[in-house]
Design an enzyme around this catalytic site. Structure first.
Site, short mmCIF file in Angstrom:
data_model
loop_
_atom_site.label_atom_id
_atom_site.label_comp_id
_atom_site.label_asym_id
_atom_site.label_seq_id
_atom_site.Cartn_x
_atom_site.Cartn_y
_atom_site.Cartn_z
CE1 TYR A 29 -13.67 5.89 23.13
CE2 TYR A 29 -15.44 4.51 22.29
CZ TYR A 29 -14.13 4.66 22.71
OH TYR A 29 -13.30 3.58 22.70
CE1 TYR B 130 -9.59 2.92 20.30
CE2 TYR B 130 -10.06 0.57 20.13
CZ TYR B 130 -10.14 1.76 20.82
OH TYR B 130 -10.76 1.79 22.05
CG ASP C 102 -5.34 -5.47 18.94
OD1 ASP C 102 -6.25 -6.31 19.07
OD2 ASP C 102 -5.42 -4.30 19.37
CE LYS D 216 -14.19 -4.27 19.84
NZ LYS D 216 -12.91 -3.57 19.70
C1 LIG Z 1 -11.98 -2.86 20.59
C2 LIG Z 1 -10.52 -3.03 20.40
C3 LIG Z 1 -9.62 -2.94 21.48
C4 LIG Z 1 -10.08 -2.60 22.87
O1 LIG Z 1 -10.91 -3.54 23.43
P1 LIG Z 1 -11.85 -3.16 24.69
O2 LIG Z 1 -12.48 -4.45 25.07
O3 LIG Z 1 -12.82 -2.14 24.19
O4 LIG Z 1 -10.95 -2.60 25.73
C5 LIG Z 1 -8.29 -3.16 21.22
N1 LIG Z 1 -7.85 -3.44 19.98
C6 LIG Z 1 -8.67 -3.54 18.93
C7 LIG Z 1 -8.13 -3.89 17.58
C8 LIG Z 1 -10.04 -3.32 19.09
O5 LIG Z 1 -10.86 -3.38 18.03
#
Ligand SMILES: *Cc1c(COP(=O)(O)O)cnc(C)c1O
Length: 436
Positions: free
Chosen positions: A26, A154, A255, A284
């Site tokens: 970014y 997000y 997610d 993550k």
């Molecule tokens: C960071 C994140 C993503 C994206 O993961 P990347 O490894 O950066 O592509 C998707 N969903 C959530 C909730 C996130 O915090």
């Protein structure tokens, strides 16, 4: 032709090359403020090339839950490297993939059984959405292709993932015309720990009912809307989402990329609501911040439906799918987590965050302070200028990276009290001195 030569011998060379040639997340090129040059890291601390040490207040974007250079992860990587760093997953399989899978199935909500490994969170979200669409195609409902989500979320930076990020704060405006239109319900308003109001679900409920014939799945971050604003919502909201999805025959994708592996005080945030999704994304912290990896886990029903369709296998297959090195480290990280007193550690961090950050709530320019598990948030009245805030924190020995009007701490679970206090003091000083 002779290759062009660049001299990269000292920290200044690195900084100069970075300024001219390396994109950062970014950011423009060059990136502002100039990135700090890191030499190594140990435990909860990042060591810079100039000798300074910074306490990592954000676990390298929420990944390094065990801190840096944990011997168990290093040993797992070393041992795996000796045998097999990588082999394609098309038609071949290996022990690290099975071992990691077995560990995950031991802790994930019961109905999740079919694992798809991939390289990043955004791709995991793409894969989960493809699964939902292919599920309905296989069941003779190809018109079910849209997604329903809530505002303020997000889910990543690839195009389909962007389409379910918040339509105002997300990147929709910049990529107008290139992002598929999805269905957005109001963001949950009832807070975690607050009282529940049934009206909170009405927007989601009515939109889901109205569009159910064309919706493949709902996608949400469970309990914590993370990169979309660090908000913690009422578990009852998630319970009601599950009920609405069941009633309207909509798959539920959760997610857990930000929340998984203990961050909120539960192994997975959906446990706060006692809800199991049809498809879950993790990423993550999966490898403890060692190497990029993510996974999508679906129920047997979803997997069976997709797999039963004639001549249409599941259509995704990353080149580095199930990379053995990543799988081995992830398995070591999950094992380490389960063997560690992570629950007590997160509870203690939560306590320190609550005690330390709560006084900030009455400081000028602060809108709200909130804490859940290993997440401490100071929401400010106005945007935090990162070009001023980051150097201010770094001068006080803290690595903290605010976004929008949010300053947050999500330290590694192994952080000690002294380093926790250093982080909290840095945040408090920044607010007191009006650092931006
Ligand atoms: C960071 C994140 C993503 C994206 O993961 P990347 O490894 O950066 O592509 C998707 N969903 C959530 C909730 C996130 O915090």
């Amino acid at each position: 032709m002779q290759p062009r030569r660049f001299d990269i011998s000292c920290a200044d060379d690195i900084a100069a090359f970075d300024r001219d040639h390396l994109w950062h997340p970014y950011a423009a090129l060059p990136s502002q403020p100039a990135p700090l040059v890191v030499e190594s890291a140990q435990g909860a601390r990042i060591r810079l090339a100039d000798g300074r040490e910074l306490v990592d207040g954000v676990s390298s974007w929420w990944t390094a839950i065990h801190g840096y250079r944990h011997p168990a992860l290093m040993e797992a990587a070393r041992a795996q490297m000796e045998d097999l760093a990588h082999v394609m997953f098309g038609g071949l399989t290996h022990k690290p993939a099975a071992e990691l899978g077995a560990l995950l199935l031991g802790i994930l909500p019961e109905p999740l059984k079919a694992i798809f490994y991939c390289d990043s969170g955004s791709v995991a979200v793409e894969v989960a959405i493809k699964m939902a669409i292919q599920y309905w195609e296989a069941r003779g409902r190809p018109e079910r292709k849209r997604l329903i989500t809530v505002r303020g979320g997000y889910h990543g930076d690839t195009f389909m993932a962007m389409s379910v990020c918040d339509p105002i704060d997300g990147m929709h405006a910049r990529f107008r015309g290139a992002i598929p239109a999805q269905i957005f319900a109001d963001a949950p308003r009832c807070r975690f720990g607050g009282s529940w109001d049934e009206a909170d679900i009405s927007s989601f409920e009515s939109l889901a009912a109205r569009h159910s014939d064309t919706i493949a799945a709902a996608i949400l971050e469970p309990i914590v809307q993370a990169a979309g604003g660090m908000r913690f919502y009422h578990p009852r909201y998630l319970e009601r989402v599950r009920e609405v999805c069941d009633r309207c025959n909509i798959l539920l994708i959760l997610d857990e990329i930000a929340t998984g592996f203990g961050r909120t005080g539960r192994l997975f945030a959906c446990e706060h609501a006692g809800v199991a999704p049809d498809i879950m994304c993790v990423g993550k912290a999966l490898t403890g911040g060692f190497i990029g990896m993510a996974a999508v886990i679906a129920t047997r029903e979803v997997a069976d439906a997709i797999s039963s369709a004639k001549d249409t296998p599941f259509m995704h297959g990353p080149t580095f799918m199930a990379n053995p090195l990543a799988c081995a480290v992830a398995a070591a990280s999950v094992r380490l987590l389960l063997e560690s007193p992570w629950r007590e550690r997160v509870r203690r961090i939560e306590e320190i965050l609550r005690t330390g950050l709560t006084p900030c709530a009455s400081m000028p320019g602060v809108k709200e302070v909130r804490v859940l598990g290993d997440i401490g948030v100071v929401e400010c009245e106005r945007l935090v200028d990162r070009t001023k805030a980051i150097p201010f924190f770094a001068e006080r020995g803290a690595w903290i990276r605010p976004f929008d009007n949010i300053i947050y701490l999500m330290p590694p679970y192994i952080i000690d009290e002294e380093d926790m206090n250093l982080l909290i003091d840095a945040v408090t000083a920044a607010l007191r001195e009006g650092a931006w």
